[in-house]
Design a protein around this motif. Structure first.
Motif, PDB file in Angstrom:
ATOM      1  N   UNK A   1       0.866  -1.184   0.000  1.00  0.00           N
ATOM      2  CA  UNK A   1       0.000   0.000   0.000  1.00  0.00           C
ATOM      3  C   UNK A   1       0.895   1.225   0.000  1.00  0.00           C
ATOM      4  N   UNK A   2       0.473   2.251  -0.711  1.00  0.00           N
ATOM      5  CA  UNK A   2       1.310   3.446  -0.840  1.00  0.00           C
ATOM      6  C   UNK A   2       0.958   4.483   0.223  1.00  0.00           C
ATOM      7  N   UNK A   3       1.987   5.088   0.760  1.00  0.00           N
ATOM      8  CA  UNK A   3       1.860   6.194   1.702  1.00  0.00           C
ATOM      9  C   UNK A   3       2.395   7.464   1.064  1.00  0.00           C
ATOM     10  N   UNK A   4       1.969   8.612   1.580  1.00  0.00           N
ATOM     11  CA  UNK A   4       2.599   9.879   1.224  1.00  0.00           C
ATOM     12  C   UNK A   4       3.077  10.531   2.521  1.00  0.00           C
ATOM     13  N   UNK A   5       3.851  11.591   2.370  1.00  0.00           N
ATOM     14  CA  UNK A   5       4.347  12.265   3.572  1.00  0.00           C
ATOM     15  C   UNK A   5       3.244  13.038   4.275  1.00  0.00           C
ATOM     16  N   UNK A   6       2.196  13.439   3.534  1.00  0.00           N
ATOM     17  CA  UNK A   6       1.049  14.052   4.200  1.00  0.00           C
ATOM     18  C   UNK A   6       0.363  13.040   5.112  1.00  0.00           C
ATOM     19  N   UNK A   7       0.303  11.779   4.687  1.00  0.00           N
ATOM     20  CA  UNK A   7      -0.246  10.721   5.543  1.00  0.00           C
ATOM     21  C   UNK A   7       0.542  10.631   6.844  1.00  0.00           C
ATOM     22  N   UNK A   8       1.865  10.652   6.728  1.00  0.00           N
ATOM     23  CA  UNK A   8       2.713  10.525   7.917  1.00  0.00           C
ATOM     24  C   UNK A   8       2.632  11.767   8.798  1.00  0.00           C
ATOM     25  N   UNK A   9       2.468  12.941   8.176  1.00  0.00           N
ATOM     26  CA  UNK A   9       2.316  14.160   8.964  1.00  0.00           C
ATOM     27  C   UNK A   9       1.019  14.119   9.765  1.00  0.00           C
ATOM     28  N   UNK A  10      -0.033  13.559   9.178  1.00  0.00           N
ATOM     29  CA  UNK A  10      -1.325  13.479   9.857  1.00  0.00           C
ATOM     30  C   UNK A  10      -1.347  12.411  10.942  1.00  0.00           C
ATOM     31  N   UNK A  11      -0.750  11.258  10.658  1.00  0.00           N
ATOM     32  CA  UNK A  11      -0.899  10.095  11.523  1.00  0.00           C
ATOM     33  C   UNK A  11       0.318   9.811  12.392  1.00  0.00           C
ATOM     34  N   UNK A  12       1.438  10.496  12.141  1.00  0.00           N
ATOM     35  CA  UNK A  12       2.661  10.247  12.883  1.00  0.00           C
ATOM     36  C   UNK A  12       3.533   9.226  12.185  1.00  0.00           C
ATOM     37  N   UNK A  13       4.834   9.390  12.295  1.00  0.00           N
ATOM     38  CA  UNK A  13       5.759   8.490  11.611  1.00  0.00           C
ATOM     39  C   UNK A  13       5.612   7.051  12.072  1.00  0.00           C
ATOM     40  N   UNK A  14       5.235   6.848  13.327  1.00  0.00           N
ATOM     41  CA  UNK A  14       5.108   5.482  13.825  1.00  0.00           C
ATOM     42  C   UNK A  14       3.981   4.731  13.126  1.00  0.00           C
ATOM     43  N   UNK A  15       3.053   5.441  12.485  1.00  0.00           N
ATOM     44  CA  UNK A  15       1.932   4.769  11.811  1.00  0.00           C
ATOM     45  C   UNK A  15       2.405   3.892  10.661  1.00  0.00           C
ATOM     46  N   UNK A  16       3.608   4.145  10.145  1.00  0.00           N
ATOM     47  CA  UNK A  16       4.116   3.320   9.042  1.00  0.00           C
ATOM     48  C   UNK A  16       4.414   1.897   9.492  1.00  0.00           C
ATOM     49  N   UNK A  17       4.480   1.679  10.814  1.00  0.00           N
ATOM     50  CA  UNK A  17       4.806   0.368  11.354  1.00  0.00           C
ATOM     51  C   UNK A  17       3.559  -0.391  11.805  1.00  0.00           C
ATOM     52  N   UNK A  18       2.394   0.015  11.320  1.00  0.00           N
ATOM     53  CA  UNK A  18       1.148  -0.675  11.645  1.00  0.00           C
ATOM     54  C   UNK A  18       1.287  -2.160  11.316  1.00  0.00           C
ATOM     55  N   UNK A  19       0.879  -3.036  12.254  1.00  0.00           N
ATOM     56  CA  UNK A  19       1.059  -4.470  12.001  1.00  0.00           C
ATOM     57  C   UNK A  19       0.264  -4.956  10.790  1.00  0.00           C
ATOM     58  N   UNK A  20       0.826  -5.955  10.118  1.00  0.00           N
ATOM     59  CA  UNK A  20       0.183  -6.597   8.971  1.00  0.00           C
ATOM     60  C   UNK A  20      -0.046  -5.647   7.805  1.00  0.00           C
ATOM     61  N   UNK A  21       0.733  -4.582   7.710  1.00  0.00           N
ATOM     62  CA  UNK A  21       0.636  -3.665   6.583  1.00  0.00           C
ATOM     63  C   UNK A  21       1.992  -3.575   5.899  1.00  0.00           C
ATOM     64  N   UNK A  22       1.969  -3.609   4.575  1.00  0.00           N
ATOM     65  CA  UNK A  22       3.196  -3.454   3.794  1.00  0.00           C
ATOM     66  C   UNK A  22       3.097  -2.117   3.060  1.00  0.00           C
ATOM     67  N   UNK A  23       3.883  -1.165   3.519  1.00  0.00           N
ATOM     68  CA  UNK A  23       3.817   0.175   2.959  1.00  0.00           C
ATOM     69  C   UNK A  23       5.039   0.459   2.080  1.00  0.00           C
ATOM     70  N   UNK A  24       4.828   1.331   1.115  1.00  0.00           N
ATOM     71  CA  UNK A  24       5.910   1.855   0.292  1.00  0.00           C
ATOM     72  C   UNK A  24       5.586   3.307  -0.021  1.00  0.00           C
ATOM     73  N   UNK A  25       6.620   4.122  -0.153  1.00  0.00           N
ATOM     74  CA  UNK A  25       6.436   5.516  -0.566  1.00  0.00           C
ATOM     75  C   UNK A  25       7.090   5.679  -1.936  1.00  0.00           C
ATOM     76  N   UNK A  26       6.306   6.069  -2.904  1.00  0.00           N
ATOM     77  CA  UNK A  26       6.801   6.288  -4.271  1.00  0.00           C
ATOM     78  C   UNK A  26       7.062   7.777  -4.449  1.00  0.00           C
TER      79      UNK A  26
END
Length: 588
Positions: free
Chosen positions: A387-412
């Motif tokens: 699943x793709x993330x953007x930096x606005x996502x991380x700004x809204x949810x916090x950097x730790x949100x990228x480590x949500x269990x059972x999620x495979x994230x990538x930033x393009x």
């Protein structure tokens, strides 16, 4: 993240208040916090599992480890946070067997014996609640200094605000703390030797059952039991006696606070002794236990009672060091570092530039990829469940949100803003439902920075128009970031020249898009400390480099490392780069 807090206790302790207060704040931030302990009294969010850590026979310890492994696997625990010696031993073994990252908060002095020196059982990082604990871990137990950080008690300072001095017929002295162990011994000696109960109204708040020996004081001392409204109790007190969190909370309410614990007696906390008091957790921890001159305490307590309140400088110091939000921010940093470095996995951030249809569009500098290969990349990402993330996502949810269990994230990410991004990339983003971050140069209409390069000029390639940029932004699939006006090597410019390049680019894009930008990319990856400071000052939450920066992105949000994609990066090459451990293998 899924976090397991592990405690071993038979009654309410400071460690329980610490764990549940931070746990509630972490839950509020989107984490899932679970608890395992002998008992858990304080109201809390998150499931609680009872485990008798204080039963320490060999068969029991095997049972502890087995049950912890069960909890880790059943609830997909990503990190275990232990809060006591008994729990940390079992957690350490369980985490070793399951490969789970582990942190231990050390709340007091540790016993010193040969086995403890060889088997610290602290996990990947130890958080000492104060400097005295840190120093003892290093000097007495030989723990590596790099393994230890200071992890203050987090206090929700909103619940502890200054109050006017009470008007009491007799001075009210409130003692808050356990009646068992060393703290119980301290309380007993205070009541027996130091407090004139004819002169003062003394009340004791404790979650402990009243020990038999304290019953002799019942006619003259009020034993209140467990008090839920501690701020209310402190507000009616002329003097609060306690250590650790008790002292901090009383100080925040502006009440005169006599810090005394099982190690030392800093006494009335003032601007002159606040640093020393904090270093020993307000009397809880010191070089030796019960190093207190009890004969001198009555006069010191009388002097403290004459004080009308806590000095504003002391209140400010405590608020800045123990505020729950700031402490939780630091704790999240530790969690992320331990998790990423232990597992050697980070969310991949891939970096593209141009896209071409045929060989005639190839460039000299190798910053292009055939659109057919780009689609193969996207098919692979889809097949692997990214699943793709953007930096606005991380700004809204916090950097730790990228480590949500059972999620495979990538930033393009895609640099420069070429017109082919609109013509070739955009249709594929819509086809596969992916999001991307495109960094735009706004002071040029084509790639002048490459075309006018002496000795190795690139072919001219047009940049996107404002209309194309707006259409992509409005789709919700493309987030745009800053990339300067003219794409210079920022580290060759003066600070003011850098400011103009970064600030004017940002202002132009925000005016076009009607929204703030979440990230900035250094052209060529070139930057210096001025560049990073300006990105921060100008309001960017994040800035990305190329192949420089920490291996974990949260450790420097203004120098985030990316993975370059080249013309020869085929599907297998992309898979190698996005597995999560690529930057760790590359930087051995």
């Amino acid at each position: 993240m899924n976090i397991l807090m592990a405690l071993s206790q038979l009654e309410v302790t400071g460690a329980e208040v610490y764990a549940t207060t931070l746990g509630d704040e972490l839950n509020r931030r989107g984490h899932r916090v679970f608890y395992v302990s002998d008992t858990l009294t304080k109201p809390h969010q998150g499931q609680f599992f009872r485990l008798r850590f204080n039963k320490r026979s060999i068969p029991r310890r095997f049972w502890h480890v087995g049950y912890l492994i069960y909890l880790i696997k059943k609830h997909r625990i990503q990190l275990v946070h232990a809060h006591s010696r008994a729990s940390s031993w079992s957690c350490y073994v369980a985490c070793k067997l399951t490969g789970t990252p582990m942190i231990t908060s050390v709340h007091g002095r540790q016993p010193v014996h040969a086995s403890r020196k060889k088997f610290h059982a602290l996990g990947d990082r130890a958080l000492a609640v104060c400097e005295a604990v840190r120093d003892q871990l290093i000097s007495a137990l030989g723990v590596e200094p790099g393994l230890i950080a200071i992890g203050r008690n987090g206090i929700d300072t909103r619940h502890y605000q200054p109050v006017p001095a009470p008007v009491n017929e007799r001075p009210v002295i409130s003692i808050v703390g356990r009646l068992s162990g060393p703290k119980g011994e301290l309380c007993y000696r205070l009541l027996d030797q130091c407090l004139d109960t004819d002169r003062y109204r003394v009340q004791v708040a404790s979650g402990s059952e009243l020990p038999e020996r304290f019953r002799r004081f019942q006619d003259k001392v009020e034993f209140l039991g467990y008090v839920r409204d501690v701020p209310g109790l402190m507000a009616t007190s002329d003097l609060v006696i306690g250590a650790g969190r008790v002292a901090m909370e009383s100080i925040l309410m502006g009440r005169p606070t006599f810090a005394i614990g099982e190690a030392s007696a800093p006494g009335l906390v003032t601007p002159d002794n606040i640093d020393a008091a904090m270093a020993g957790n307000f009397g809880d921890i010191g070089p030796m236990d019960l190093d207190i001159d009890f004969a001198a305490l009555p006069d010191r307590i009388a002097t403290a009672l004459a004080c009308q309140g806590t000095a504003p400088a002391v209140m400010t110091k405590v608020r800045s060091n123990y505020d729950l939000v700031a402490v939780a921010d630091e704790l999240e940093q530790h969690y992320q570092s331990v998790y990423v470095h232990r597992l050697r996995r980070e969310v991949p951030i891939v970096m593209y530039h141009r896209f071409i249809r045929d060989d005639s569009e190839k460039g000299i500098h190798g910053t292009y990829l055939h659109v057919n290969m780009l689609e193969k990349h996207f098919k692979l990402l889809k097949r692997l469940g990214y699943r793709t993330l953007t930096f606005a996502d991380l700004a809204d949810q916090g950097l730790a949100s990228r480590l949500t269990p059972d999620s495979k994230y990538i930033i393009i990410t895609v640099d420069d803003g070429y017109r082919d991004n609109y013509e070739l990339l955009f249709p594929l983003l819509k086809k596969y439902g992916f999001k991307a971050v495109i960094y735009l140069v706004t002071g040029e209409r084509f790639n002048r920075w490459d075309v006018e390069q002496p000795g190795n000029p690139e072919k001219r390639v047009e940049l996107m128009t404002p209309e194309q940029i707006k259409e992509m932004a409005d789709s919700g699939l493309v987030e745009f970031g800053g990339h300067t006006l003219t794409h210079p090597h920022l580290d060759t410019l003066s600070r003011e020249e850098q400011r103009r390049e970064i600030a004017d680019n940002k202002a132009q894009l925000e005016q076009l898009l009607g929204r703030p930008l979440a990230s900035f990319a250094y052209p060529f990856g070139s930057h210096n400390e001025d560049s990073k400071a300006l990105a921060r000052e100008l309001g960017y939450p994040f800035a990305v480099a190329t192949n420089s920066g920490p291996l974990a992105m949260h450790e420097d949000p203004y120098q985030i490392r990316r993975i370059a994609i080249f013309p020869r990066t085929d599907v297998f090459g992309l898979w190698r780069k996005i597995k999560g451990d690529y930057v760790f293998r590359k930087n051995k």
